[in-house]
Design a protein around this motif. Sequence first.
Motif, mmCIF file in Angstrom:
data_model
loop_
_atom_site.group_PDB
_atom_site.id
_atom_site.type_symbol
_atom_site.label_atom_id
_atom_site.label_comp_id
_atom_site.label_asym_id
_atom_site.label_seq_id
_atom_site.Cartn_x
_atom_site.Cartn_y
_atom_site.Cartn_z
ATOM 1 N N TYR A 45 10.862 -20.575 -7.359
ATOM 2 C CA TYR A 45 11.306 -21.981 -7.294
ATOM 3 C C TYR A 45 11.471 -22.396 -5.837
ATOM 4 O O TYR A 45 11.136 -23.725 -5.833
ATOM 5 C CB TYR A 45 12.617 -22.179 -8.120
ATOM 6 N N ASP A 319 18.452 -28.971 -3.733
ATOM 7 C CA ASP A 319 18.468 -28.999 -5.156
ATOM 8 C C ASP A 319 17.836 -27.254 -5.636
ATOM 9 O O ASP A 319 18.188 -26.667 -6.677
ATOM 10 C CB ASP A 319 16.913 -29.812 -5.507
ATOM 11 N N THR A 323 19.941 -25.289 -8.283
ATOM 12 C CA THR A 323 18.979 -24.579 -9.592
ATOM 13 C C THR A 323 19.154 -23.282 -9.404
ATOM 14 O O THR A 323 19.326 -22.640 -10.553
ATOM 15 C CB THR A 323 17.526 -25.092 -9.119
ATOM 16 N N THR A 327 20.490 -21.437 -12.788
ATOM 17 C CA THR A 327 19.693 -20.599 -13.324
ATOM 18 C C THR A 327 20.343 -19.090 -13.712
ATOM 19 O O THR A 327 20.355 -18.609 -14.944
ATOM 20 C CB THR A 327 18.473 -20.328 -12.591
#
Length: 626
Positions: A45, A319, A323, A327
């Motif tokens: 990511y 971000d 995240t 997660t």
Amino acid sequence: MKGKRIFGWWSVIGDMSMERKLLLVFLIIITLPLTFISVFTYKSYSESIQGNTIAYSEKLIDQMMDGVDDYIEDMKRISSMPAYVNDIKQNLIRSNHYHEQKEIMGGESGSATLLPGDFDLLLSIQRGIEGNISFINNIKRGANTVYIFDAHGNGYYSAKDGGVRLDLDQSYKYWSQQTKDSSGEALLFGTQSFTSNLQSTRYAFTVVRKIVDGLLNPIGLIAVEANISNLENRVTELDKVTHGKSLIVDEMGMVVYDSGKKLLATDVSDSELFKRVDGKSGSFYDTVNGKDFLNIYSSSSKTNWKAIISIPVDVLMRDVKVTRNTTLAATLSIIVLALIISIILSFALTKSLSQMIQLMKKVQGGDLDVMFRVRRRDEIGLLGHQFNRMLARIRQLIQDIYRIEEQKKEAELHALQSQINPHFIYNTLESIRMTAELNDDIEAADMISILGKLLRYSTSDLSGKTTMKQELGYVRNYVELLNCRYPNRFVLEIDVPKELDNYSIIKLVFQPIIENAAYHGLDDNKPQMHLSIRCEMTEQMLFFHIKDDGCGMDKITLERLNDGLQKESPPKKSINGGIGMKNIQQRVRLHYGAAFGIEVYSELGQGTDVILSLPLLEPEMIRLSD
């Protein structure tokens, strides 16, 4: 030794109960993938978010630039309006003529003395032009000012907010110089600063175009000016979504707009940022004052303007960290919840499977009336539902087999009866014909003979296949029988190549169409009705035109007929026992495919043309070539 150990573990797993096997499978399938995904997601990511941001930002920039392009295209359309408004062109011609006369009479028009009628003339010209400018100015929202100049630089304008250039003469000279080599196309000028008559500094971009008369001679100039506030809303919305700062420059490096409004109308062509903006679109990283930025740019194919947005990397990666934490927390929660659910499902699934096994044993013993009670909508419930449907289908198939056997016996009886009836009718018709000949009624005998041929053709060969020659012969016999009933009222012309005589075709294709033409299209005002069958051959298809010169049909009736032919409903037998055109359509499509059939063309009072399309298959082509 190691192999025996592995075999021993596998044997232990194989001997486990179904509940423990399911629980073990759930533990492996859920825990390992989720653990791997949580680790992989964080790494991938962080790498992919930048690529996604670039793609998303490029899309937003393209959308913004499309909006700007559309706005500028509207300005260009507005600039072309004087070419279509004769009042503007006529007043410009009057203004040019007046100032030309003044130059001839007194040198410069400004130094010439006004005659008594000059004031009224100039006032009329001004009102005529500026009245149209006010109308033009209200067409497009945001086009704050529209200027129109005659060929001598005399300006006419109407501003929505009163903001008019104080340097109008210098602006006209610049615009006129830039457009002198143009032939009337619109030219776009980037953001320029100017002082308005309200003593304020303003920024605007302008579309300029020559105004020409009917002979393409220049008679003036129009400038449509838009304030940069029209860009501000679009750029602000883009910055809000991307958390960056935007910059719009033209192809020469002049700033059209920037988020901070500190670089408006300045030249940044020598800056490092502008030099790296190469190509239609792209992205790159740079460092400014020790801070890293991701720069994404895209170009307009219409204006060649480039939009650049700079996003701080730390804002971009913020971000990713959020995240990552989200997660990991979600993964742990899902694993715990999944384990609890797995324990419950392992017991619930095995119970339902045991019940289904018992029912299957009963079915194996011949009991088809059992039913699995579906309590849940999971996979076992779906399997039980399908099990019940399978049993119901088996019971239905058994009933269908009994019914088909009964129908088969009934069909055999009808087949035997159908073999008896035609022979009886043939013999009866032949007896009637012989009686008519003995009584010297030749006409009746001929009609009965033709009828016998028609009947024998239509009832023989249950397969329904014939040759083109026999089918056309059947049509000739039918028309001959019609002429016996209506003497000399029908004329049949057949234009089909001899090469198609052996073409294999299903029976009774042309005759029903001819019958419809004779009974529904006969025009009592004409002494004869001409019928024709003409063949048009292509590489893969045959088109037969069955035409008549009868009364035709109106558009509504024709549309209803063609719509009925295209529907898939089975044909209905007519009251008179005819098989009808719908029957032909269905039989042709069933035999040759949905790509073939009939289509009707007709005009009221002009007759009807029915086009029958049939395939010219490869075996038929070989036969025709031989």
